[in-house]
Design an enzyme around this catalytic site. Structure first.
Site, PDB file in Angstrom:
ATOM      1  N   HIS A  82       0.836  -1.197   0.000  1.00 21.89           N
ATOM      2  CA  HIS A  82       0.000   0.000   0.000  1.00 21.89           C
ATOM      3  C   HIS A  82       0.872   1.249   0.000  1.00 21.89           C
ATOM      4  CE1 HIS A  82       0.744  -0.453   4.412  1.00 21.89           C
ATOM      5  NE2 HIS A  82       0.751   0.873   4.388  1.00 21.89           N
ATOM      6  N   HIS A 129      -6.150  -2.114   4.638  1.00 22.91           N
ATOM      7  CA  HIS A 129      -6.087  -0.964   3.742  1.00 22.91           C
ATOM      8  C   HIS A 129      -5.217  -1.286   2.537  1.00 22.91           C
ATOM      9  CE1 HIS A 129      -2.399  -0.622   5.968  1.00 22.91           C
ATOM     10  NE2 HIS A 129      -2.149   0.646   5.727  1.00 22.91           N
ATOM     11  N   HIS A 137       4.662   7.231   2.594  1.00 19.47           N
ATOM     12  CA  HIS A 137       5.468   6.015   2.504  1.00 19.47           C
ATOM     13  C   HIS A 137       4.897   5.031   1.495  1.00 19.47           C
ATOM     14  CE1 HIS A 137       2.624   4.661   5.802  1.00 19.47           C
ATOM     15  NE2 HIS A 137       2.655   3.526   5.095  1.00 19.47           N
ATOM     16  N   HIS A 186       0.937  -0.631  15.055  1.00 16.59           N
ATOM     17  CA  HIS A 186      -0.087   0.395  14.886  1.00 16.59           C
ATOM     18  C   HIS A 186      -1.349   0.030  15.660  1.00 16.59           C
ATOM     19  CE1 HIS A 186       2.114   2.468  11.810  1.00 16.59           C
ATOM     20  NE2 HIS A 186       2.032   1.499  10.935  1.00 16.59           N
ATOM     21  N   TYR A 229       9.619   1.522   9.868  1.00 17.78           N
ATOM     22  CA  TYR A 229       9.770   2.535   8.825  1.00 17.78           C
ATOM     23  C   TYR A 229      11.238   2.887   8.646  1.00 17.78           C
ATOM     24  CZ  TYR A 229       4.733   3.408   9.154  1.00 17.78           C
ATOM     25  OH  TYR A 229       3.372   3.282   9.139  1.00 17.78           O
ATOM     26  N   GLU A 281       8.123   1.288   4.251  1.00 16.57           N
ATOM     27  CA  GLU A 281       7.640   0.538   5.397  1.00 16.57           C
ATOM     28  C   GLU A 281       7.618  -0.930   5.032  1.00 16.57           C
ATOM     29  OE1 GLU A 281       3.646   0.270   8.280  1.00 16.57           O
ATOM     30  OE2 GLU A 281       3.424   0.608   6.128  1.00 16.57           O
TER      31      GLU A 281
END
Length: 315
Positions: free
Chosen positions: A159, A207, A222, A254, A263, A273
Site C-alpha cells: 500500500h 487498507h 510512505h 499500529h 519505517y 515501510e
C-alpha cells in the site's frame, strides 16, 4: 467475497535522486528483483511473490517523491467502464490514456489526478512472470518460497500512505466511483464530520491506500511492502541495521490496522515501510473511528505518543 472492479495496488512509480544508490537499497537491502529497464532510464522491479511483471518503478529525477500509483482491474471492460465513470464524476482531472507498452509488458492504462493532487492510473493487463517457487513452473507443485532471496525480501508491494489537501473529494472518488470501502478514519473529536485520515481497501485487507489531510498536493508519506509475520518485521530491523540504513521508527505496532511495522528511508529520503498483520475486512465491517486526541496510540500503539517528525517528513 468475489473481487471485481479494482483488484489491488498494481504498481507505484517513485522518483529517486540517484539511481544507483537507490537500486542498491531496493535490490540488496529491501530485496526486490529487477525485471526490466527502458530507454527512458526507468528500472522496473517486483517482490518475489508477485506474479505480475513489476510493481515498483524507479526514475531518477531532481526531486524525490511519487510519480503515480497504478491499480489492477479485473478486465478490459471494467477498465473502460471505470474510465467513463471517472470522466463523468467531476472528481478526477487531467485524464488521459497511456498506450500499451509504455510500461514494459503492460496494456493500456487510464491516468487521472485525484483531488489531493495524486496521479493514479488503472490498467487491466500485465504479463505474468511468476514467482519462481516451483521447479515445474510457479503454479505447479510450488515450494513455499524461491531460492536466492536477499535482504528483507517482502512478498509484495502492499500500500501507500499519501498526503494531500482535498481529503473529502478523494475519499468520495475512491468510494463512490472506484468502489473502495472505508475501513478506518481519524476525525476531530469535537467535529466528527471533519476527517483527518482515511484508510481504504478494494479487497479484504485493512487498507490498500491511505490518505492524510495536509495543506499540500500530491505528496508521498510512505510505500509499504508486506511481510508474513512479526518475526520477519524484527528480522527486517536487523537487516536495516546491518546495512546502516536510516531507520525512522519501529519495530512497533499500529493501533490503526493493528499491523506490525518498521519505517526506514531510501537514499533519496523516500520513506519505506515493511508491514505484517492487520485484520480481514469485509464490506459489512463497521468503520473504525479514531479521535484526534487518541492519535498517539492510533499510530504507535506501544509507546502511545505522537512523533511529530513522523508526520512532518514526506516527499
Amino acid at each position: 467475497m468475489a473481487l471485481t472492479g479494482v483488484l489491488r495496488p498494481g504498481h507505484v512509480s517513485v522518483r529517486v535522486l540517484e539511481l544507483e544508490p537507490a537500486l542498491k537499497h531496493y535490490k540488496q537491502v529491501l530485496g526486490l528483483i529487477e525485471v526490466a529497464r527502458d530507454d527512458a532510464g526507468r528500472v522496473f522491479l517486483k517482490a518475489w511473490d508477485e506474479h505480475d511483471h513489476h510493481s515498483i518503478v524507479l526514475r531518477e529525477a531532481d526531486e524525490a517523491g511519487l510519480d503515480y500509483m497504478g491499480w489492477k482491474v479485473d478486465s478490459p471492460a471494467t477498465l473502460k467502464k471505470l474510465a467513463a465513470d471517472l470522466e463523468a464524476s467531476g472528481l478526477a482531472t487531467d485524464m488521459s490514456w497511456i498506450a500499451a507498452g509504455e510500461h514494459p509488458a503492460t496494456g493500456e492504462r487510464f491516468r487521472f489526478t485525484v483531488p489531493t493532487g495524486h496521479v493514479m492510473e488503472l490498467y487491466a493487463e500485465k504479463e505474468k512472470l511468476g514467482n519462481n517457487c516451483g521447479t515445474e513452473g510457479p503454479d505447479v507443485n510450488p515450494d513455499p518460497w524461491p531460492d536466492g532471496l536477499v535482504g528483507i525480501a517482502p512478498s509484495r508491494f502492499d500500500h501507500c500512505l499519501l498526503y494531500g489537501d482535498d481529503l473529502d473529494g478523494t475519499v468520495k472518488l475512491f468510494r463512490e466511483v472506484l468502489g473502495f470501502t472505508l475501513t478506518e478514519q481519524v476525525v476531530l473529536k469535537d467535529k466528527p464530520e471533519f476527517m483527518i485520515g482515511a484508510f481504504l481497501t478494494c479487497s479484504n485487507k485493512a487498507h490498500d491506500v491511505a490518505f492524510i489531510r495536509q495543506p499540500v498536493k500530491g505528496k508521498l508519506h510512505h510505500v509499504s511492502f508486506e511481510l508474513g509475520s512479526w518475526e520477519k518485521v524484527l528480522h527486517a530491523g536487523d537487516v536495516l541495521s546491518r546495512n546502516r540504513t536510516s531507520i525512522d521508527l519501529g519495530p512497533t505496532r499500529h493501533g490503526i490496522t493493528r499491523g506490525e511495522t518498521i519505517y526506514f528511508f531510501d537514499p533519496s529520503g523516500n520513506r519505506n515501510e515493511v508491514f505484517s498483520g492487520g485484520y480481514i475486512s469485509y464490506p459489512d465491517k463497521p468503520v473504525i473511528t479514531w479521535y484526534d486526541d487518541s492519535i498517539g496510540p492510533a499510530i504507535f500503539y506501544h509507546d502511545r505518543k505522537l512523533n511529530e517528525a513522523f508526520l512532518s517528513v514526506f516527499t
